[in-house]
Design an enzyme around this catalytic site. Structure first.
Site, short mmCIF file in Angstrom:
data_model
loop_
_atom_site.label_atom_id
_atom_site.label_comp_id
_atom_site.label_asym_id
_atom_site.label_seq_id
_atom_site.Cartn_x
_atom_site.Cartn_y
_atom_site.Cartn_z
N CYS A 136 -52.67 -33.62 -90.83
CA CYS A 136 -53.65 -32.62 -91.27
C CYS A 136 -54.07 -32.76 -92.73
O CYS A 136 -55.26 -32.78 -93.05
CB CYS A 136 -53.11 -31.23 -91.00
SG CYS A 136 -51.37 -31.05 -91.38
N HIS A 275 -54.94 -25.15 -95.01
CA HIS A 275 -54.13 -25.84 -96.04
C HIS A 275 -54.94 -25.96 -97.33
O HIS A 275 -56.16 -26.16 -97.29
CB HIS A 275 -53.82 -27.27 -95.60
CG HIS A 275 -52.78 -27.39 -94.53
ND1 HIS A 275 -51.98 -26.38 -94.10
CD2 HIS A 275 -52.40 -28.50 -93.81
CE1 HIS A 275 -51.16 -26.82 -93.16
NE2 HIS A 275 -51.39 -28.09 -92.95
P1 NAP Z 1 -47.12 -25.89 -79.90
O1 NAP Z 1 -47.99 -24.75 -80.36
O2 NAP Z 1 -45.66 -25.73 -80.06
O3 NAP Z 1 -47.47 -26.17 -78.31
C1 NAP Z 1 -46.96 -27.29 -77.61
C2 NAP Z 1 -46.68 -26.90 -76.16
O4 NAP Z 1 -45.63 -25.94 -76.08
C3 NAP Z 1 -47.80 -26.20 -75.39
O5 NAP Z 1 -48.76 -27.11 -74.97
C4 NAP Z 1 -47.06 -25.57 -74.22
O6 NAP Z 1 -46.91 -26.52 -73.17
C5 NAP Z 1 -45.68 -25.28 -74.80
N1 NAP Z 1 -45.42 -23.85 -74.98
C6 NAP Z 1 -44.24 -23.28 -74.72
N2 NAP Z 1 -44.28 -21.97 -74.99
C7 NAP Z 1 -45.52 -21.70 -75.42
C8 NAP Z 1 -46.17 -20.52 -75.84
N3 NAP Z 1 -45.55 -19.34 -75.87
N4 NAP Z 1 -47.46 -20.59 -76.24
C9 NAP Z 1 -48.10 -21.76 -76.22
N5 NAP Z 1 -47.54 -22.92 -75.83
C10 NAP Z 1 -46.24 -22.90 -75.43
O7 NAP Z 1 -47.51 -27.26 -80.61
P2 NAP Z 1 -48.67 -27.58 -81.68
O8 NAP Z 1 -48.34 -27.00 -83.01
O9 NAP Z 1 -49.99 -27.26 -81.05
O10 NAP Z 1 -48.50 -29.16 -81.83
C11 NAP Z 1 -48.82 -30.07 -80.79
C12 NAP Z 1 -48.84 -31.48 -81.34
O11 NAP Z 1 -49.86 -31.61 -82.31
C13 NAP Z 1 -47.53 -31.86 -82.07
O12 NAP Z 1 -47.23 -33.21 -81.83
C14 NAP Z 1 -47.87 -31.67 -83.52
O13 NAP Z 1 -47.07 -32.49 -84.36
C15 NAP Z 1 -49.32 -32.11 -83.53
N6 NAP Z 1 -50.08 -31.53 -84.62
C16 NAP Z 1 -49.89 -30.22 -84.93
C17 NAP Z 1 -50.61 -29.67 -85.96
C18 NAP Z 1 -50.41 -28.22 -86.30
O14 NAP Z 1 -50.99 -27.79 -87.24
N7 NAP Z 1 -49.63 -27.43 -85.58
C19 NAP Z 1 -51.56 -30.43 -86.67
C20 NAP Z 1 -51.76 -31.78 -86.29
C21 NAP Z 1 -51.01 -32.31 -85.26
P3 NAP Z 1 -46.92 -26.12 -71.61
O15 NAP Z 1 -48.16 -25.33 -71.35
O16 NAP Z 1 -46.91 -27.44 -70.93
O17 NAP Z 1 -45.69 -25.31 -71.44
#
Ligand code: NAP
Length: 368
Positions: A136, A275
């Site tokens: 990011c 950010h």
């Molecule tokens: P996240 O919010 O933790 O979501 C990932 C997965 O967790 C969801 O697709 C879902 O999969 C599951 N999950 C379980 N409980 C949940 C709930 N209560 N609400 C929503 N989802 C839930 O992950 P993220 O932050 O989007 O990151 C995803 C990827 O992108 C990572 O590899 C991260 O490093 C990358 N990334 C993140 C950011 C950032 O700012 N966060 C920026 C750039 C890249 P199911 O539906 O299959 O259960």
């Protein structure tokens, strides 16, 4: 029409991507299947025209093999489990990924099309099939400084980041809010009493932060009332992995043969979404501030130069001002006492849009 599998649409990055795709009518141009790693007997919850609402198992390799394109925001663990299995079985589709683990692979491209569209097209033409979103802060920096990079004017960069809690994932946002709420509940009476004494309140807050009831399921130190000068794991040269990504990913996105040195300190702060980054940039020639601003401004339509004064800075150059927008304000541009070719700069960007979801959405659009 290309068949596209969407994995990770429920997460924080995936749901921002989903919203952008709905807004831009992207689902009209693809045949989409939604996958899940946990919601097997459920249905996709939103109403989007012409989509199949059945959720498919994201670990079902046979089903994934049928797809032309897979776009995943599920995370590195999922990528590690599935990506190599698909490729070993000869899957020739395009894999688009928000996770970081494939970024270092020689056969992948980190996508940020306002900066490296030519490289992306060249790699599609030679058969590269794996495209990954960048870190990011790296993507947001390149959106801000793209003009100077394009003209090869940069000698090196030092950056201090102020990274929002959303970068750590949804559970940390919730923890920050629970911590804020805990403090609020315990000091409301004192704030409103006639005997309000600021030092007394500050002392109580310090005690509350160390109270065993203080909500701290995921973080080891308080997120509220704190800044944390450490993001991601340690690597062996004193940097954190987040700091290491600055130089590696920037030079990979730009396809540089001569590496531009980039270093800094990455800091987590208790803002929610956008950010901020403060830069010291060393140029290889002495440019006027006006020149620097013109070059930065002309690079892309989202970057906006903010005049270096109090009113404009506080109104337009803050996380609150850019949350949920694609704007990349750039301000506090001034020459430094330190060296005549050095200037300072501050920029802010929505880390879930340009920092995560938008480059992937635009890559998908390019492929379809
Ligand atoms: P996240 O919010 O933790 O979501 C990932 C997965 O967790 C969801 O697709 C879902 O999969 C599951 N999950 C379980 N409980 C949940 C709930 N209560 N609400 C929503 N989802 C839930 O992950 P993220 O932050 O989007 O990151 C995803 C990827 O992108 C990572 O590899 C991260 O490093 C990358 N990334 C993140 C950011 C950032 O700012 N966060 C920026 C750039 C890249 P199911 O539906 O299959 O259960």
């Amino acid at each position: 029409m290309k068949s596209v599998g969407f994995i990770g649409w429920r997460g924080i990055v995936g749901s921002v991507l989903l919203q952008r795709m709905i807004k831009k009518n992207d689902f009209n141009k693809i045949k989409v299947t939604f996958f899940t790693t946990s919601q097997f007997n459920k249905y996709f919850p939103l109403n989007i025209k012409n989509i199949n609402k059945t959720l498919h198992n994201a670990y079902d390799i046979e089903q994934l093999l049928l797809l032309d394109i897979i776009i995943t925001c599920q995370g590195s663990e999922y990528t590690n489990k599935i990506y190599y299995k698909l490729r070993q079985k000869g899957w020739q589709g395009y894999w688009l990924d928000a996770a970081s683990n494939l970024r270092t692979d020689d056969n992948t491209i980190i996508v940020l099309d306002p900066v490296n569209l030519d490289l992306i097209k060249e790699k599609i033409d030679i058969g590269i099939k794996t495209f990954v979103g960048g870190n990011c802060t790296v993507s947001l920096m390149l959106m801000a400084l793209g003009g100077l990079f394009k003209k090869n004017l940069i000698d090196w960069i030092f950056v201090s980041t102020y990274q929002a809690i959303s970068g750590a994932g949804a559970k940390y946002i919730k923890e920050l809010l629970l911590q804020t709420n805990f403090l609020h509940e315990n000091i409301t009476d004192i704030i409103h009493s006639n005997k309000f004494n600021i030092l007394e309140v500050e002392k109580i807050i310090t005690l509350l932060l160390n109270n065993k009831e203080f909500p701290q399921q995921y973080s080891t130190i308080p997120l509220v009332n704190n800044v944390i000068p450490w993001i991601d794991k340690q690597i062996n040269n004193g940097q954190t992995k987040e700091e290491w990504k600055g130089q590696f990913e920037t030079n990979k996105i730009l396809n540089n043969k001569n590496i531009i040195p980039i270093d800094g300190i990455c800091v987590r702060v208790p803002t929610l979404r956008a950010h901020s980054q403060s830069f010291m940039v060393k140029l290889n020639k002495d440019l006027s501030i006006k020149n620097i601003e013109d070059i930065i401004q002309s690079h892309n339509k989202w970057v906006k130069i903010i005049p270096n004064d109090y009113i404009y800075t506080t109104k337009y150059l803050t996380p609150c001002a850019v949350n949920r927008t694609l704007n990349i304000p750039v301000g506090r541009i001034k020459k430094l006492n330190i060296e005549k070719n050095c200037f300072s700069m501050f920029t802010v960007g929505d880390q879930l849009l340009w920092g995560a979801a938008e480059p992937l959405r635009r890559m998908l659009k390019l492929l379809i």
